[in-house]
Write an enzyme that holds these catalytic residues in place. Structure first.
Site, PDB file in Angstrom:
ATOM      1  N   ARG A  23       0.819  -1.212   0.000  1.00 20.98           N
ATOM      2  CA  ARG A  23       0.000   0.000   0.000  1.00 20.98           C
ATOM      3  C   ARG A  23       0.858   1.271   0.000  1.00 20.98           C
ATOM      4  NH1 ARG A  23      -5.550  -0.459   1.780  1.00 20.98           N
ATOM      5  NH2 ARG A  23      -6.247  -2.351   0.759  1.00 20.98           N
ATOM      6  N   ARG A  27      -4.031   6.604   0.442  1.00 25.03           N
ATOM      7  CA  ARG A  27      -4.586   7.819   1.046  1.00 25.03           C
ATOM      8  C   ARG A  27      -3.647   8.610   1.941  1.00 25.03           C
ATOM      9  NH1 ARG A  27      -9.898   4.680   2.812  1.00 25.03           N
ATOM     10  NH2 ARG A  27      -8.164   3.264   3.183  1.00 25.03           N
ATOM     11  N   ARG A  36      -8.030  11.257  -6.007  1.00 30.50           N
ATOM     12  CA  ARG A  36      -9.259  10.592  -5.557  1.00 30.50           C
ATOM     13  C   ARG A  36     -10.443  11.558  -5.448  1.00 30.50           C
ATOM     14  NH1 ARG A  36     -12.066   7.783  -4.398  1.00 30.50           N
ATOM     15  NH2 ARG A  36     -11.967   6.504  -2.518  1.00 30.50           N
ATOM     16  N   ASP A  71      -6.333  -3.624  -7.428  1.00 33.51           N
ATOM     17  CA  ASP A  71      -6.866  -4.182  -6.185  1.00 33.51           C
ATOM     18  C   ASP A  71      -7.061  -5.672  -6.369  1.00 33.51           C
ATOM     19  OD1 ASP A  71      -8.183  -3.051  -3.492  1.00 33.51           O
ATOM     20  OD2 ASP A  71      -9.192  -4.880  -4.120  1.00 33.51           O
ATOM     21  N   TYR A 148     -14.184 -12.687   0.595  1.00 30.55           N
ATOM     22  CA  TYR A 148     -14.979 -11.508   0.199  1.00 30.55           C
ATOM     23  C   TYR A 148     -16.219 -11.933  -0.576  1.00 30.55           C
ATOM     24  CZ  TYR A 148     -11.410  -8.339   1.856  1.00 30.55           C
ATOM     25  OH  TYR A 148     -10.552  -7.645   2.666  1.00 30.55           O
TER      26      TYR A 148
HETATM   27  O1  CP3 Z   1       0.139  -2.063  -2.391  1.00 25.60           O
HETATM   28  C1  CP3 Z   1      -0.158  -1.216  -3.233  1.00 25.60           C
HETATM   29  O2  CP3 Z   1       0.211  -0.022  -3.140  1.00 25.60           O
HETATM   30  C2  CP3 Z   1      -0.887  -1.619  -4.502  1.00 25.60           C
HETATM   31  C3  CP3 Z   1      -2.307  -1.392  -4.500  1.00 25.60           C
HETATM   32  C4  CP3 Z   1      -3.223  -2.273  -3.685  1.00 25.60           C
HETATM   33  C5  CP3 Z   1      -4.517  -1.861  -3.288  1.00 25.60           C
HETATM   34  N1  CP3 Z   1      -5.138  -2.916  -2.694  1.00 25.60           N
HETATM   35  C6  CP3 Z   1      -5.120  -0.541  -3.532  1.00 25.60           C
HETATM   36  C7  CP3 Z   1      -6.198  -0.101  -2.634  1.00 25.60           C
HETATM   37  C8  CP3 Z   1      -3.063  -3.592  -3.254  1.00 25.60           C
HETATM   38  C9  CP3 Z   1      -1.855  -4.505  -3.374  1.00 25.60           C
HETATM   39  C10 CP3 Z   1      -4.277  -3.967  -2.638  1.00 25.60           C
HETATM   40  C11 CP3 Z   1      -4.494  -5.320  -2.105  1.00 25.60           C
HETATM   41  C12 CP3 Z   1      -5.723  -5.610  -1.371  1.00 25.60           C
HETATM   42  N2  CP3 Z   1      -6.969  -5.104  -1.564  1.00 25.60           N
HETATM   43  C13 CP3 Z   1      -5.823  -6.583  -0.360  1.00 25.60           C
HETATM   44  C14 CP3 Z   1      -4.702  -7.475   0.111  1.00 25.60           C
HETATM   45  C15 CP3 Z   1      -3.730  -6.738   0.910  1.00 25.60           C
HETATM   46  C16 CP3 Z   1      -4.224  -6.326   2.237  1.00 25.60           C
HETATM   47  O3  CP3 Z   1      -4.340  -5.113   2.454  1.00 25.60           O
HETATM   48  O4  CP3 Z   1      -4.423  -7.218   3.018  1.00 25.60           O
HETATM   49  C17 CP3 Z   1      -7.134  -6.605   0.099  1.00 25.60           C
HETATM   50  C18 CP3 Z   1      -7.694  -7.460   1.206  1.00 25.60           C
HETATM   51  C19 CP3 Z   1      -7.861  -5.686  -0.693  1.00 25.60           C
HETATM   52  C20 CP3 Z   1      -9.306  -5.396  -0.640  1.00 25.60           C
HETATM   53  C21 CP3 Z   1      -9.553  -3.990  -0.290  1.00 25.60           C
HETATM   54  N3  CP3 Z   1      -9.292  -2.916  -1.097  1.00 25.60           N
HETATM   55  C22 CP3 Z   1     -10.128  -3.509   0.904  1.00 25.60           C
HETATM   56  C23 CP3 Z   1     -10.531  -4.376   2.081  1.00 25.60           C
HETATM   57  C24 CP3 Z   1     -10.227  -2.122   0.768  1.00 25.60           C
HETATM   58  C25 CP3 Z   1     -10.930  -1.179   1.680  1.00 25.60           C
HETATM   59  C26 CP3 Z   1     -10.176  -0.881   2.911  1.00 25.60           C
HETATM   60  C27 CP3 Z   1      -9.555   0.463   2.813  1.00 25.60           C
HETATM   61  O5  CP3 Z   1      -8.364   0.573   3.115  1.00 25.60           O
HETATM   62  O6  CP3 Z   1     -10.287   1.403   2.445  1.00 25.60           O
HETATM   63  C28 CP3 Z   1      -9.651  -1.756  -0.465  1.00 25.60           C
HETATM   64  C29 CP3 Z   1      -9.497  -0.395  -1.001  1.00 25.60           C
HETATM   65  C30 CP3 Z   1      -8.131  -0.020  -1.515  1.00 25.60           C
HETATM   66  N4  CP3 Z   1      -7.370  -0.767  -2.348  1.00 25.60           N
HETATM   67  C31 CP3 Z   1      -7.470   1.189  -1.253  1.00 25.60           C
HETATM   68  C32 CP3 Z   1      -6.249   1.150  -1.952  1.00 25.60           C
HETATM   69  C33 CP3 Z   1      -5.169   2.198  -2.022  1.00 25.60           C
HETATM   70  C34 CP3 Z   1      -8.036   2.303  -0.385  1.00 25.60           C
HETATM   71  C35 CP3 Z   1      -7.900   3.645  -0.957  1.00 25.60           C
HETATM   72  C36 CP3 Z   1      -9.070   4.328  -1.524  1.00 25.60           C
HETATM   73  O7  CP3 Z   1     -10.228   4.131  -1.121  1.00 25.60           O
HETATM   74  O8  CP3 Z   1      -8.781   5.163  -2.391  1.00 25.60           O
END
Ligand code: CP3
Length: 344
Positions: A23, A27, A36, A71, A148
């Site tokens: 990540r 944000r 965003r 994602d 999920y």
């Molecule tokens: O690592 C990186 O920088 C690459 C981008 C990336 C994202 N998601 C972007 C994202 C990666 C590798 C992921 C993986 C991901 N997504 C996982 C596995 C890794 C982990 O965190 O355990 C999971 C479970 C997800 C599913 C997911 N995506 C969830 C549960 C959420 C919501 C929670 C949250 O933080 O809001 C997301 C949203 C998400 N994916 C964001 C980002 C940067 C949040 C940012 C936004 O809303 O703009």
């Protein structure tokens, strides 16, 4: 240095320990929040030029690898389970997958058709980064993605997923097989598009006992990893809460095993074996602590690696949105300034 990260994946000597962060785009960065305001998360993921822009944003912090901005849930839509990200709730699957009929309807698709926009983003990023920073692709592992699909969103106990797994193991296995085949094809396609390493995120696997992991999950993960390893590209096999699963996880495959902060890195590496590289494992919340506290704990992680080739510094899980950007930059500098005792 361009190949520090890839060399460490192959357990070759490097000048200093390479570092990147899960990540690392998100944000906590003002430039990401600005983008965003104009676009949703899914719009960014689905527009290769925007995905390129966000992938490059954290590189100014000095990290040694870029991770594709996407994602793990993106494959769910072409499989037949559309979802959206709702404010404050995280992902919401519009029609959760809960019985045999739902599972039978799930499609195994060709990556160029269902996820062509991700592959196009990879090609754009590679053109931009070539010779500078290596690019990591990724996908979610079948259990984490199934959780999920079945729960309909995030869950604290995976109640429905476990009931399906124990109550109708044949249907659960069919669901895991379909996701695995999607992920296997998707990772191959990412490598063909130019990903120089890939990470498999099994973020929620720590919810399972070793027996359930070995019975219901390991064969599927093994299928994916063994197939991807034939490409010769390093594969990072990541999970959290894996203290009781490490050996089983390693046995499924992965050039590099990613570990969280719940185990000291030295102990984890010893259990995994020095014939694997290791990635981790600072608690991401330390990036919100005073920088001198984080620096001391980061040096302790580096000391656990004891100068052995094959350590990639990372957090134990993703950067949280509250993190000050300056703290991330300072941590990268601490890692790059560190020299192992006795090293030339
Ligand atoms: O690592 C990186 O920088 C690459 C981008 C990336 C994202 N998601 C972007 C994202 C990666 C590798 C992921 C993986 C991901 N997504 C996982 C596995 C890794 C982990 O965190 O355990 C999971 C479970 C997800 C599913 C997911 N995506 C969830 C549960 C959420 C919501 C929670 C949250 O933080 O809001 C997301 C949203 C998400 N994916 C964001 C980002 C940067 C949040 C940012 C936004 O809303 O703009």
């Amino acid at each position: 240095m361009f190949d520090r990260f890839l060399r460490a994946c192959r357990r070759e000597k490097t000048d200093v320990t390479p570092v990147w962060f899960m990540r690392q785009a998100g944000r906590y960065m003002a430039e990401y929040r600005a983008l965003r305001e104009k676009h949703t998360l899914l719009e960014i993921c689905k527009t290769p030029e925007l995905a390129l822009e966000v992938t490059l944003q954290p590189l100014r912090l000095g990290v040694d690898a870029a991770i594709l901005f996407a994602d793990i849930l993106l494959p769910l839509e072409p499989m037949g389970a559309p979802f959206s990200f709702e404010k404050g709730e995280g992902p919401v699957i519009h029609a959760p997958v809960r019985d045999r009929a739902d599972i039978d309807r799930m499609r195994v698709f060709e990556p160029e058709e269902g996820l062509g926009y991700v592959l196009e983003a990879i090609r754009l990023i590679r053109r931009e980064l070539d010779g500078k920073t290596p690019l990591i692709g990724f996908a979610g592992a079948p259990f984490t993605m199934a959780s999920y699909l079945v729960e309909g969103g995030k869950s604290s106990d995976y109640f429905r997923t476990k009931q399906l797994m124990w109550g109708d193991p044949a249907s659960f296995s069919l669901l895991m097989s379909k996701i695995s085949e999607v992920v296997r094809r998707y990772l191959h396609a990412q490598v063909e598009a130019g990903a120089q390493a890939v990470q498999l995120f099994d973020s929620w696997i720590g919810a399972l006992s070793p027996e359930d992991y070995r019975t219901h999950v390991a064969p599927h993960v093994k299928n994916i990893l063994q197939s991807i390893e034939t490409t010769g590209v390093p594969v990072i096999h990541f999970g959290t809460n894996t203290s009781t699963l490490l050996e089983a996880q390693r046995d499924c495959g992965g050039t590099v095993i990613g570990v969280d902060w719940r185990l000291p890195l030295g102990e984890a590496w010893k259990r995994i074996g020095y014939d694997h590289a290791i990635q981790g494992n600072l608690d991401p919340l330390l990036l919100c602590a005073p920088p001198d506290v984080a620096a001391a704990r980061a040096r302790a992680v580096l000391a656990e690696a004891a100068g052995r080739p094959g350590h990639i510094f990372n957090l134990g899980h993703g950067i949280v949105p509250q993190t000050p950007v300056d703290h991330v930059k300072a941590l990268v500098d601490v890692i790059h300034a560190y020299r192992h005792e006795g090293a030339a």
